[in-house]
Motif scaffolding. Structure first.
Motif, PDB file in Angstrom:
ATOM      1  N   ASP A 150       0.829  -1.213   0.000  1.00 40.55           N
ATOM      2  CA  ASP A 150       0.000   0.000   0.000  1.00 40.55           C
ATOM      3  C   ASP A 150       0.858   1.256   0.000  1.00 40.55           C
ATOM      4  O   ASP A 150       0.390   2.330  -0.357  1.00 40.55           O
ATOM      5  N   VAL A 151       2.106   1.144   0.422  1.00 41.73           N
ATOM      6  CA  VAL A 151       2.988   2.296   0.583  1.00 41.73           C
ATOM      7  C   VAL A 151       3.891   2.496  -0.632  1.00 41.73           C
ATOM      8  O   VAL A 151       4.285   3.611  -0.938  1.00 41.73           O
ATOM      9  N   LEU A 152       4.196   1.422  -1.340  1.00 37.65           N
ATOM     10  CA  LEU A 152       5.154   1.477  -2.438  1.00 37.65           C
ATOM     11  C   LEU A 152       4.484   1.822  -3.765  1.00 37.65           C
ATOM     12  O   LEU A 152       3.364   1.393  -4.037  1.00 37.65           O
ATOM     13  N   ASN A 153       5.220   2.562  -4.617  1.00 36.41           N
ATOM     14  CA  ASN A 153       4.719   2.826  -5.970  1.00 36.41           C
ATOM     15  C   ASN A 153       5.067   1.636  -6.869  1.00 36.41           C
ATOM     16  O   ASN A 153       5.719   0.679  -6.427  1.00 36.41           O
ATOM     17  N   ASP A 154       4.655   1.667  -8.123  1.00 34.10           N
ATOM     18  CA  ASP A 154       4.839   0.516  -9.018  1.00 34.10           C
ATOM     19  C   ASP A 154       6.320   0.148  -9.211  1.00 34.10           C
ATOM     20  O   ASP A 154       6.666  -1.022  -9.223  1.00 34.10           O
ATOM     21  N   ASN A 155       7.173   1.147  -9.384  1.00 33.79           N
ATOM     22  CA  ASN A 155       8.598   0.858  -9.565  1.00 33.79           C
ATOM     23  C   ASN A 155       9.212   0.272  -8.303  1.00 33.79           C
ATOM     24  O   ASN A 155      10.047  -0.632  -8.367  1.00 33.79           O
ATOM     25  N   GLN A 156       8.782   0.758  -7.153  1.00 29.39           N
ATOM     26  CA  GLN A 156       9.271   0.203  -5.893  1.00 29.39           C
ATOM     27  C   GLN A 156       8.802  -1.242  -5.720  1.00 29.39           C
ATOM     28  O   GLN A 156       9.557  -2.091  -5.250  1.00 29.39           O
ATOM     29  N   LYS A 157       7.570  -1.517  -6.106  1.00 28.58           N
ATOM     30  CA  LYS A 157       7.049  -2.886  -6.018  1.00 28.58           C
ATOM     31  C   LYS A 157       7.843  -3.821  -6.925  1.00 28.58           C
ATOM     32  O   LYS A 157       8.161  -4.953  -6.543  1.00 28.58           O
ATOM     33  N   ARG A 158       8.157  -3.369  -8.139  1.00 29.05           N
ATOM     34  CA  ARG A 158       8.945  -4.182  -9.064  1.00 29.05           C
ATOM     35  C   ARG A 158      10.310  -4.498  -8.453  1.00 29.05           C
ATOM     36  O   ARG A 158      10.791  -5.626  -8.494  1.00 29.05           O
ATOM     37  N   LEU A 159      10.934  -3.492  -7.866  1.00 33.13           N
ATOM     38  CA  LEU A 159      12.230  -3.670  -7.229  1.00 33.13           C
ATOM     39  C   LEU A 159      12.127  -4.614  -6.033  1.00 33.13           C
ATOM     40  O   LEU A 159      12.961  -5.511  -5.866  1.00 33.13           O
ATOM     41  N   ALA A 160      11.097  -4.460  -5.227  1.00 29.18           N
ATOM     42  CA  ALA A 160      10.905  -5.328  -4.059  1.00 29.18           C
ATOM     43  C   ALA A 160      10.700  -6.777  -4.486  1.00 29.18           C
ATOM     44  O   ALA A 160      11.254  -7.691  -3.864  1.00 29.18           O
ATOM     45  N   ARG A 161       9.930  -6.996  -5.549  1.00 31.81           N
ATOM     46  CA  ARG A 161       9.725  -8.363  -6.048  1.00 31.81           C
ATOM     47  C   ARG A 161      11.043  -8.965  -6.517  1.00 31.81           C
ATOM     48  O   ARG A 161      11.331 -10.140  -6.271  1.00 31.81           O
ATOM     49  N   TYR A 162      11.868  -8.161  -7.197  1.00 38.70           N
ATOM     50  CA  TYR A 162      13.170  -8.638  -7.660  1.00 38.70           C
ATOM     51  C   TYR A 162      14.060  -8.999  -6.467  1.00 38.70           C
ATOM     52  O   TYR A 162      14.674 -10.067  -6.447  1.00 38.70           O
ATOM     53  N   LEU A 163      14.118  -8.119  -5.478  1.00 38.30           N
ATOM     54  CA  LEU A 163      14.946  -8.391  -4.299  1.00 38.30           C
ATOM     55  C   LEU A 163      14.481  -9.657  -3.590  1.00 38.30           C
ATOM     56  O   LEU A 163      15.301 -10.488  -3.187  1.00 38.30           O
ATOM     57  N   ALA A 164      13.179  -9.829  -3.460  1.00 33.87           N
ATOM     58  CA  ALA A 164      12.639 -11.023  -2.802  1.00 33.87           C
ATOM     59  C   ALA A 164      12.967 -12.277  -3.600  1.00 33.87           C
ATOM     60  O   ALA A 164      13.367 -13.301  -3.030  1.00 33.87           O
ATOM     61  N   SER A 165      12.835 -12.209  -4.927  1.00 36.53           N
ATOM     62  CA  SER A 165      13.129 -13.389  -5.751  1.00 36.53           C
ATOM     63  C   SER A 165      14.613 -13.737  -5.694  1.00 36.53           C
ATOM     64  O   SER A 165      14.977 -14.914  -5.661  1.00 36.53           O
ATOM     65  N   GLN A 166      15.473 -12.723  -5.660  1.00 33.65           N
ATOM     66  CA  GLN A 166      16.914 -12.974  -5.564  1.00 33.65           C
ATOM     67  C   GLN A 166      17.267 -13.580  -4.208  1.00 33.65           C
ATOM     68  O   GLN A 166      18.093 -14.474  -4.119  1.00 33.65           O
ATOM     69  N   HIS A 167      16.622 -13.106  -3.176  1.00 33.26           N
ATOM     70  CA  HIS A 167      16.868 -13.655  -1.845  1.00 33.26           C
ATOM     71  C   HIS A 167      16.384 -15.100  -1.767  1.00 33.26           C
ATOM     72  O   HIS A 167      17.052 -15.957  -1.176  1.00 33.26           O
ATOM     73  N   ASP A 168      15.232 -15.385  -2.385  1.00 29.72           N
ATOM     74  CA  ASP A 168      14.705 -16.750  -2.370  1.00 29.72           C
ATOM     75  C   ASP A 168      15.612 -17.712  -3.123  1.00 29.72           C
ATOM     76  O   ASP A 168      15.815 -18.845  -2.693  1.00 29.72           O
ATOM     77  N   SER A 169      16.158 -17.275  -4.255  1.00 33.97           N
ATOM     78  CA  SER A 169      17.001 -18.165  -5.055  1.00 33.97           C
ATOM     79  C   SER A 169      18.460 -18.168  -4.613  1.00 33.97           C
ATOM     80  O   SER A 169      19.207 -19.084  -4.960  1.00 33.97           O
ATOM     81  N   ASN A 170      18.879 -17.142  -3.863  1.00 33.61           N
ATOM     82  CA  ASN A 170      20.262 -17.041  -3.366  1.00 33.61           C
ATOM     83  C   ASN A 170      20.251 -16.616  -1.906  1.00 33.61           C
ATOM     84  O   ASN A 170      20.671 -15.509  -1.579  1.00 33.61           O
ATOM     85  N   PRO A 171      19.788 -17.470  -0.988  1.00 33.53           N
ATOM     86  CA  PRO A 171      19.649 -17.050   0.406  1.00 33.53           C
ATOM     87  C   PRO A 171      20.967 -16.665   1.080  1.00 33.53           C
ATOM     88  O   PRO A 171      20.965 -15.956   2.081  1.00 33.53           O
TER      89      PRO A 171
END
Length: 72
Positions: free
Chosen positions: A6-27
């Protein structure tokens, strides 16, 4: 109760999804290593994520980093 999305804009959400996916695949990688890829323009970063990252202000980038550092 407000969600992070609710707080993040679209570009921030895209970045957050990327960071989360990278963390999931490279813990073993820290958030600093992943952010480092963004800062140097690493070719492994998808172009849409790189574009979203470069369009964010430093404050917006830091907001995403602060939220994403919590699970790391």
């Amino acid at each position: 109760m407000r969600l992070i999305s609710d707080v993040l804009n679209d570009n921030q959400k895209r970045l957050a999804r990327y960071l989360a996916s990278q963390h999931d695949s490279n813990p073993e990688m820290s958030i600093f290593e992943i952010y480092g890829r963004l800062w140097v323009g690493d070719a492994r970063v998808p172009s849409d994520v790189m574009t979203a990252f470069t369009l964010l202000s430093a404050e917006e980038q830091n907001t995403v980093g602060a939220y994403m550092a919590l699970p790391f």
